[in-house]
Scaffold this motif. Structure first.
Motif, PDB file in Angstrom:
ATOM      1  N   LYS A 205       0.827  -1.207   0.000  1.00 18.95           N
ATOM      2  CA  LYS A 205       0.000   0.000   0.000  1.00 18.95           C
ATOM      3  C   LYS A 205       0.863   1.260   0.000  1.00 18.95           C
ATOM      4  N   GLY A 206       0.480   2.188  -0.872  1.00 16.02           N
ATOM      5  CA  GLY A 206       1.230   3.436  -0.952  1.00 16.02           C
ATOM      6  C   GLY A 206       2.299   3.440  -2.021  1.00 16.02           C
ATOM      7  N   LYS A 207       2.592   2.272  -2.583  1.00 13.95           N
ATOM      8  CA  LYS A 207       3.599   2.183  -3.643  1.00 13.95           C
ATOM      9  C   LYS A 207       2.935   2.236  -5.020  1.00 13.95           C
ATOM     10  N   LYS A 208       3.640   2.829  -5.971  1.00 16.07           N
ATOM     11  CA  LYS A 208       3.166   2.821  -7.353  1.00 16.07           C
ATOM     12  C   LYS A 208       3.461   1.458  -7.958  1.00 16.07           C
ATOM     13  N   THR A 209       2.449   0.827  -8.505  1.00 15.12           N
ATOM     14  CA  THR A 209       2.612  -0.528  -9.029  1.00 15.12           C
ATOM     15  C   THR A 209       2.149  -0.616 -10.477  1.00 15.12           C
ATOM     16  N   ILE A 210       2.996  -1.215 -11.301  1.00 18.11           N
ATOM     17  CA  ILE A 210       2.660  -1.505 -12.687  1.00 18.11           C
ATOM     18  C   ILE A 210       2.688  -3.018 -12.870  1.00 18.11           C
ATOM     19  N   VAL A 211       1.686  -3.550 -13.529  1.00 14.91           N
ATOM     20  CA  VAL A 211       1.595  -4.998 -13.733  1.00 14.91           C
ATOM     21  C   VAL A 211       1.431  -5.277 -15.223  1.00 14.91           C
ATOM     22  N   THR A 212       2.316  -6.110 -15.778  1.00 14.77           N
ATOM     23  CA  THR A 212       2.226  -6.493 -17.188  1.00 14.77           C
ATOM     24  C   THR A 212       1.493  -7.823 -17.310  1.00 14.77           C
ATOM     25  N   PHE A 213       0.499  -7.854 -18.192  1.00  8.48           N
ATOM     26  CA  PHE A 213      -0.278  -9.064 -18.444  1.00  8.48           C
ATOM     27  C   PHE A 213       0.031  -9.538 -19.862  1.00  8.48           C
ATOM     28  N   HIS A 214       0.454 -10.794 -19.997  1.00  6.25           N
ATOM     29  CA  HIS A 214       0.833 -11.312 -21.305  1.00  6.25           C
ATOM     30  C   HIS A 214      -0.340 -11.959 -22.043  1.00  6.25           C
ATOM     31  N   GLN A 215      -1.312 -12.461 -21.282  1.00  6.86           N
ATOM     32  CA  GLN A 215      -2.503 -13.024 -21.920  1.00  6.86           C
ATOM     33  C   GLN A 215      -3.590 -13.175 -20.869  1.00  6.86           C
ATOM     34  N   PHE A 216      -4.833 -13.353 -21.320  1.00  7.84           N
ATOM     35  CA  PHE A 216      -5.965 -13.630 -20.432  1.00  7.84           C
ATOM     36  C   PHE A 216      -6.709 -14.853 -20.949  1.00  7.84           C
ATOM     37  N   ARG A 217      -7.322 -15.554 -20.026  1.00 11.14           N
ATOM     38  CA  ARG A 217      -8.278 -16.609 -20.395  1.00 11.14           C
ATOM     39  C   ARG A 217      -9.586 -16.207 -19.733  1.00 11.14           C
ATOM     40  N   ARG A 218     -10.293 -15.304 -20.391  1.00  9.39           N
ATOM     41  CA  ARG A 218     -11.392 -14.616 -19.732  1.00  9.39           C
ATOM     42  C   ARG A 218     -12.631 -15.479 -19.554  1.00  9.39           C
ATOM     43  N   ASN A 219     -13.269 -15.282 -18.399  1.00 12.35           N
ATOM     44  CA  ASN A 219     -14.598 -15.789 -18.093  1.00 12.35           C
ATOM     45  C   ASN A 219     -15.138 -14.901 -16.966  1.00 12.35           C
ATOM     46  N   LYS A 220     -16.319 -15.186 -16.451  1.00 11.77           N
ATOM     47  CA  LYS A 220     -16.928 -14.312 -15.445  1.00 11.77           C
ATOM     48  C   LYS A 220     -16.074 -14.205 -14.177  1.00 11.77           C
ATOM     49  N   ILE A 221     -15.481 -15.323 -13.765  1.00 11.57           N
ATOM     50  CA  ILE A 221     -14.657 -15.303 -12.558  1.00 11.57           C
ATOM     51  C   ILE A 221     -13.381 -14.486 -12.790  1.00 11.57           C
ATOM     52  N   VAL A 222     -12.772 -14.684 -13.943  1.00 13.08           N
ATOM     53  CA  VAL A 222     -11.561 -13.924 -14.270  1.00 13.08           C
ATOM     54  C   VAL A 222     -11.870 -12.429 -14.332  1.00 13.08           C
TER      55      VAL A 222
END
Length: 351
Positions: free
Chosen positions: A100-117
């Motif tokens: 908490k309080g830190k700047k965070t960047i997250v790289t996503f390479h792919q998704f397997r989307r559904n309602k839960i995701v």
């Protein structure tokens, strides 16, 4: 300013991706790594995990986050960049409160989307500063479920490509440069649809050579040899980890790179990027980001994903028409330059 890069694996494209970020000549931020054990000297301060984690397990996941937190407390970075967000959305981003309080960047390479995701992604993006995806298609999908703090940065060409001529590359692999070469390059993973391809080729009644070059994965040598039996005289099989030189030579030897990915895959494709850089066209599944990029930029032929007959027809069409590199494809090639990739991340860090 100081940035902490965090990755959980260094196989496949992970290490070249990290090195691509570290090599930015205009990024003067202090850089620190937290990565699995690796002998390579990255030229910056490096921390290594105390153990090997199974990130699917909740306990291991939280132990890993504790290690991240310990390094954060010691180094006090301004930005924390998680290079593999797939681990975080698997667990709904739980535990990120310790940062908490830190700047965070997250790289996503792919998704397997559904309602839960989608629920997981909304929660995760609510806890981070920015998420990075490598295709416009994925950015639009996330915008569509109410996620706005997402940045599209095109996946770059990461290798020091020695652009061999087709003749030189064919000689390297023992191929005939006068016969069309189809290539399947990289680890034989399940999501790449390797089995679908081997079945489709049984009904391609044309003259061609097939180069299979890459690390043995889900589909092993025994499986491959059994399934290529009807056309084995056309196949050059090199199941091994490819050095950068071998990877470049494999791509350069081909007329078409085959990307028969399953529908479960939706993200940027390393082999596609490498094919484009070498100005090689592709035969690719039509779904998701992959199909969108290939169709919009005229990078080759698409077919209905997971449809064996459609793939067979697409390969036959490619061999018959002998498609050529074009202006639209060349424009897309300009977007995957490493310098462009580095500049986009540099602006994001500064922001």
């Amino acid at each position: 300013m100081k940035i902490l890069y965090v990755d959980v694996v260094l196989n496949g494209h992970h290490k070249p991706y990290l090195k691509g970020l570290l090599s930015d000549p205009e990024n003067n931020m202090e850089k620190v790594l937290l990565i699995p054990s690796d002998e390579e000297d990255f030229g910056v301060k490096k921390y290594e995990y105390k153990k090997t984690y199974d990130y699917r397990k909740v306990r291991d996941y939280h132990q890993w986050l504790s290690e991240v937190s310990a390094v954060v407390k010691k180094e006090k970075p301004d930005v924390i960049h998680f290079l593999y967000g797939d681990v975080l959305y698997r667990h709904f981003g739980t535990g990120l409160g310790i940062l908490k309080g830190k700047k965070t960047i997250v790289t996503f390479h792919q998704f397997r989307r559904n309602k839960i995701v989608d629920i997981s992604l909304r929660r995760l993006f609510g806890k981070i500063s920015y998420g990075v995806v490598h295709t416009k298609s994925l950015q639009h999908e996330l915008n569509g479920i109410g996620i706005k703090n997402v940045k599209h940065i095109e996946y770059p060409q990461l290798y020091a490509f020695d652009l061999k001529t087709k003749e030189q590359a064919c000689e390297y692999w023992g191929l005939n440069p006068k016969v069309p070469v189809l290539g399947v390059i990289g680890e034989t993973r399940y999501y790449k649809g390797f089995d679908i391809l081997l079945e489709a080729l049984k009904t391609v009644d044309r003259k061609y050579q097939l180069l299979i070059a890459g690390k043995e994965g889900y589909f092993d040598k025994a499986y491959i040899e059994k399934n290529i039996e009807p056309y084995k005289e056309k196949v050059t099989l090199r199941l091994k980890f490819l050095s950068d030189e071998e990877l470049c030579a494999a791509i350069a030897a081909c007329d078409y790179i085959l990307l028969p990915y399953r529908k479960r895959f939706d993200g940027a494709s390393g082999p596609l990027t490498e094919a484009v850089w070498a100005r090689r066209l592709v035969v690719a599944s039509d779904h998701g980001s992959l199909g969108d990029i290939v169709a919009k930029n005229k990078l080759g032929i698409t077919f209905v994903s997971e449809d064996t007959q459609a793939l067979s027809e697409a390969i036959t069409q490619a061999l018959d028409q002998k498609l050529e590199w074009n202006e639209d494809a060349e424009k897309y090639r300009e977007t995957i330059k490493l310098s462009t990739f580095q500049c986009e991340y540099r602006k994001l860090y500064s922001n």
